[in-house]
Design a protein around this motif. Structure first.
Motif: not given
Length: 208
Positions: A11-12, A18, A14-16, A22, A73
């Protein structure tokens, strides 16, 4: 048995990823383009590794392999219709894995097959392909086999860490990592087969 890379770490990561996802979408870059570019990068890194440039080959392969998370993602953010992207991603993953371990086999042979590293690399390559196949085949049959201690991300992390140690002059590191990887991949195959069998029994026992 739990995955080596636990969910919080995933999860960490994936957060990085994102913000990058975008940014690329705003530029008009498609998930499929990222998938293809990542695979080309892995092929280039594999060439460097096979030629003996273990340090640079490992870094290039690792960086490009991470696009496997980035393109997924981007696809989720974009909400792209259709399933071709998933098919392309899975197909190119197999090509990338084959190139990576093919390069390792070449490197091990060139180094004189220290500690049986060539055999371990071949086992890792074959077992890794079966790991992915069992999951895909189970899904096509309506079964759940999405388990295992060493999925693709875990296998790449293990290979990358031991390859970097090996590039620092520790000659036993890469062969040792390959033997660990081979063993974990075989264990994962059995974990997925057992999970598939359990899922099949549950489906048969469920009221129709």
């Amino acid at each position: 048995m739990a995955k080596i890379v636990q969910l919080p770490a995933r999860a960490l990561f994936a957060y990085a990823v994102n913000p990058t996802a975008r940014f690329l979408l705003r530029l008009g870059v498609t998930p499929n383009a990222v998938t293809i570019a990542g695979t080309v990068g892995v092929l280039i890194g594999s060439y460097f590794g096979a030629k003996g440039h273990l340090f640079w080959g490992t870094w290039i392969i690792t960086a490009c392999a991470l696009t496997d998370v980035l393109d997924g993602t981007m696809a989720r953010m974009r909400g792209a219709p259709g399933k071709f992207g998933a098919l392309l991603d899975s197909s190119l993953d197999r090509i990338a894995d084959g190139a990576t371990f093919g390069a390792v086999v070449w490197y091990m042979i060139d180094q004189g097959n220290p500690y049986g590293g060539t055999i371990a690399a071949l086992v890792s390559l074959g077992a890794g392909q079966v790991v992915s196949y069992v999951k895909a085949r189970a899904q096509s049959l309506g079964l759940n086999a999405d388990v295992g201690i060493a999925e693709r991300l875990e296998r790449l992390v293990i290979l990358g860490v031991f390859a970097l140690i090996g590039s620092a002059g520790v000659d036993w590191a890469l062969p040792a990592g390959l033997w660990v990887l081979a063993a974990l991949s075989v264990v994962t195959i059995f974990q997925r087969l057992i999970a598939g069998a359990r899922s099949d029994r549950e489906n048969l026992a469920a009221p129709q």
